[in-house]
Design a protein around this motif. Structure first.
Motif, PDB file in Angstrom:
ATOM      1  N   ASN A 128      -4.258  -4.479  -2.543  1.00  0.00           N
ATOM      2  CA  ASN A 128      -4.119  -4.413  -1.090  1.00  0.00           C
ATOM      3  C   ASN A 128      -2.935  -5.209  -0.549  1.00  0.00           C
ATOM      4  O   ASN A 128      -2.657  -5.162   0.647  1.00  0.00           O
ATOM      5  N   ALA A 129      -2.253  -5.929  -1.432  1.00  0.00           N
ATOM      6  CA  ALA A 129      -1.100  -6.733  -0.993  1.00  0.00           C
ATOM      7  C   ALA A 129      -0.023  -5.818  -0.407  1.00  0.00           C
ATOM      8  O   ALA A 129       0.214  -4.718  -0.902  1.00  0.00           O
ATOM      9  N   LYS A 130       0.605  -6.304   0.640  1.00  0.00           N
ATOM     10  CA  LYS A 130       1.659  -5.524   1.308  1.00  0.00           C
ATOM     11  C   LYS A 130       3.051  -5.897   0.799  1.00  0.00           C
ATOM     12  O   LYS A 130       4.006  -5.176   1.000  1.00  0.00           O
ATOM     13  N   GLU A 131       3.153  -7.059   0.171  1.00  0.00           N
ATOM     14  CA  GLU A 131       4.458  -7.563  -0.282  1.00  0.00           C
ATOM     15  C   GLU A 131       4.419  -7.885  -1.775  1.00  0.00           C
ATOM     16  O   GLU A 131       3.412  -8.396  -2.276  1.00  0.00           O
ATOM     17  N   ASN A 170       1.119   5.070  -5.532  1.00  0.00           N
ATOM     18  CA  ASN A 170       0.787   5.651  -4.229  1.00  0.00           C
ATOM     19  C   ASN A 170      -0.323   6.695  -4.340  1.00  0.00           C
ATOM     20  O   ASN A 170      -0.905   7.099  -3.348  1.00  0.00           O
ATOM     21  N   LYS A 172       2.138  -0.624  -8.382  1.00  0.00           N
ATOM     22  CA  LYS A 172       1.048  -0.215  -7.501  1.00  0.00           C
ATOM     23  C   LYS A 172       1.342   1.232  -7.129  1.00  0.00           C
ATOM     24  O   LYS A 172       2.372   1.532  -6.523  1.00  0.00           O
ATOM     25  N   MET A 190       6.093  -1.375  -5.584  1.00  0.00           N
ATOM     26  CA  MET A 190       5.115  -1.025  -4.557  1.00  0.00           C
ATOM     27  C   MET A 190       5.184   0.478  -4.298  1.00  0.00           C
ATOM     28  O   MET A 190       6.275   1.043  -4.248  1.00  0.00           O
ATOM     29  N   ASP A 191       4.027   1.125  -4.159  1.00  0.00           N
ATOM     30  CA  ASP A 191       3.992   2.516  -3.724  1.00  0.00           C
ATOM     31  C   ASP A 191       4.771   3.423  -4.678  1.00  0.00           C
ATOM     32  O   ASP A 191       5.500   4.306  -4.258  1.00  0.00           O
ATOM     33  N   ASP A 210       3.403 -11.481  -2.635  1.00  0.00           N
ATOM     34  CA  ASP A 210       1.968 -11.799  -2.633  1.00  0.00           C
ATOM     35  C   ASP A 210       1.334 -11.455  -3.981  1.00  0.00           C
ATOM     36  O   ASP A 210       0.506 -12.207  -4.500  1.00  0.00           O
TER      37      ASP A 210
END
Length: 158
Positions: A139-142, A86, A84, A15-16, A145
């Motif tokens: 758009n998933a935060k976790e 940033n 994903k 993520m990010d 997901d």
């Protein structure tokens, strides 16, 4: 399609993730795969060479993606790493190699069986054609997901 689901590993959903350019991105992600024992030391060079010859950027609806991969000879254990970003990283467009693609989602493949690579790419292409699914992933935060969304799609029959 459990072979495709088996390629997913939640610890390889990043993520990010940040990189300033394509080479830095590919080296960074390739190093993660190497350190975790999925690929050989030759993987990163193979990845960079193949990306120059056969670019993997796709201007997909909703969120642009790239699917960097290289030949099976560089792979120890099959897996898909998802990052994903940033901020977008520029890839050249698959097929033409001319247009820029500002990729925000990376699906890095390390596939040992060439037949499975074709099947996996086909499954991923079906995801990439669905704007809603791509946006859901982006758009998933976790991590979990993203994992569940991809698992569901990879389990579906074509």
């Amino acid at each position: 399609m459990e072979e495709n689901v088996a390629l997913l590993n939640e610890e390889l959903i990043l993520m990010d993730y940040g990189a300033n350019n394509k080479e830095e991105l590919l080296r960074g992600l390739g190093t993660i795969l190497r350190e975790k024992g999925y690929v050989k030391n030759t993987y990163i060079d193979g990845l960079l060479e193949r990306e120059e010859t056969f670019p993997t950027g796709l201007n997909t609806p909703g969120v642009s993606v790239a699917i960097p991969h290289t030949y099976a000879i560089h792979v120890e254990k099959p897996v898909i790493l998802i990052a994903k970003l940033n901020k977008p990283v520029v890839f050249k467009e698959m097929g033409s190699g001319e247009n820029d693609v500002e990729a925000k989602l990376i699906f890095m493949l390390a596939i040992k069986n060439p037949d499975q690579q074709v099947i996996t790419l086909s499954k991923l292409m079906s995801i990439f054609s669905k704007e809603e699914t791509l946006l859901e992933i982006y758009n998933a935060k976790e991590k979990h997901d993203i994992y569940l969304t991809l698992k569901k799609v990879l389990e579906e029959d074509n």
